[in-house]
Design a protein around this motif. Sequence first.
Motif, short mmCIF file in Angstrom:
data_model
loop_
_atom_site.label_atom_id
_atom_site.label_comp_id
_atom_site.label_asym_id
_atom_site.label_seq_id
_atom_site.Cartn_x
_atom_site.Cartn_y
_atom_site.Cartn_z
N GLU A 24 20.50 47.53 47.41
CA GLU A 24 21.83 48.10 47.25
C GLU A 24 22.85 47.40 48.14
N ASN A 25 22.50 47.15 49.38
CA ASN A 25 23.44 46.50 50.29
C ASN A 25 23.69 45.06 49.88
N LEU A 26 22.65 44.34 49.47
CA LEU A 26 22.82 42.95 49.07
C LEU A 26 23.71 42.82 47.83
N VAL A 27 23.57 43.74 46.89
CA VAL A 27 24.44 43.74 45.72
C VAL A 27 25.89 43.96 46.16
N ARG A 28 26.10 44.90 47.08
CA ARG A 28 27.46 45.15 47.59
C ARG A 28 28.02 43.95 48.34
N VAL A 29 27.16 43.23 49.08
CA VAL A 29 27.60 42.00 49.77
C VAL A 29 28.08 40.98 48.74
N ALA A 32 31.42 42.09 47.40
CA ALA A 32 32.48 41.89 48.40
C ALA A 32 32.84 40.41 48.53
N LEU A 33 31.85 39.53 48.46
CA LEU A 33 32.14 38.09 48.52
C LEU A 33 33.02 37.67 47.34
N CYS A 34 32.67 38.13 46.15
CA CYS A 34 33.45 37.81 44.96
C CYS A 34 34.86 38.39 45.08
N THR A 35 34.96 39.63 45.52
CA THR A 35 36.27 40.28 45.68
C THR A 35 37.13 39.50 46.65
N LEU A 61 23.50 37.57 44.09
CA LEU A 61 24.06 36.99 42.86
C LEU A 61 24.42 38.08 41.85
N VAL A 62 23.59 39.11 41.74
CA VAL A 62 23.88 40.21 40.81
C VAL A 62 25.21 40.87 41.19
N GLY A 63 25.41 41.14 42.46
CA GLY A 63 26.67 41.73 42.90
C GLY A 63 27.84 40.80 42.66
N PHE A 64 27.65 39.52 42.92
CA PHE A 64 28.70 38.53 42.73
C PHE A 64 29.12 38.48 41.26
N MET A 65 28.14 38.48 40.36
CA MET A 65 28.43 38.44 38.93
C MET A 65 29.08 39.73 38.45
N ILE A 108 35.97 44.56 53.87
CA ILE A 108 36.01 45.02 52.48
C ILE A 108 34.80 45.92 52.22
N LEU A 109 33.64 45.50 52.72
CA LEU A 109 32.41 46.27 52.52
C LEU A 109 32.48 47.66 53.13
N PHE A 110 33.01 47.76 54.33
CA PHE A 110 32.96 49.02 55.07
C PHE A 110 34.22 49.85 54.97
N SER A 111 35.24 49.34 54.28
CA SER A 111 36.46 50.13 54.12
C SER A 111 36.35 50.99 52.88
N ARG A 112 37.38 51.72 52.63
CA ARG A 112 37.42 52.54 51.42
C ARG A 112 38.00 51.75 50.25
N TYR A 113 38.13 50.44 50.43
CA TYR A 113 38.67 49.58 49.38
C TYR A 113 37.77 49.66 48.15
N ASN A 114 38.37 49.89 47.01
CA ASN A 114 37.63 49.98 45.76
C ASN A 114 37.41 48.56 45.22
N MET A 115 36.20 48.05 45.39
CA MET A 115 35.91 46.70 44.90
C MET A 115 35.85 46.73 43.38
N PRO A 116 36.75 46.00 42.73
CA PRO A 116 36.78 46.05 41.26
C PRO A 116 35.54 45.41 40.64
N ARG A 117 35.03 46.04 39.61
CA ARG A 117 33.89 45.51 38.89
C ARG A 117 34.36 44.96 37.55
N ALA A 118 33.73 43.87 37.14
CA ALA A 118 34.06 43.27 35.86
C ALA A 118 33.44 44.11 34.74
N LYS A 119 34.03 44.00 33.57
CA LYS A 119 33.53 44.74 32.41
C LYS A 119 33.44 43.79 31.23
#
Length: 133
Positions: A24-29, A32-35, A61-65, A108-119
């Motif tokens: 879970e954390n690695l996907v979020r990382v 956050a990198l992509c964001t 990579l899954v989180g980045f994509m 970005i990871l630890f804030s309340r910033y809403n990291m946008p996800r692609a659709k």
Amino acid sequence: MLSKSLFEGNKMKGKLGQYPFTAENLVRVGLALCTYLKISKEIEKPLVVAKEANFITLAVLVGFMSGGGDAIIGAGEGHLELKSLSADEEELYIYGLEEHELKMVESILFSRYNMPRAKGEEVGSVWIQEKKP
């Protein structure tokens, strides 16, 4: 023991399955990198390269994509490069960002910033490139 910062320079250290190397954390990382690349560097379609495929790099990579970036496994050049090493502890190296930029990724990871996800079509793709001899 948790350190005060997720990144030590350009690397993360830990044991597989324990924070910070939980899936879970690695996907979020990765997200956050992509964001960070999309917002701060204004890169429309970020590209990350992982030199090897393992639990750590694939989860990032899954989180980045999911953030809309593309990924290459193997050889190639991108905006970022991931390298994972195994020793007493696992290590993930992130090349392509300065230390202060990784601090921004961490915020970005630890804030309340809403990291946008692609659709749909915006979700990134992955390619496997063979290394040339």
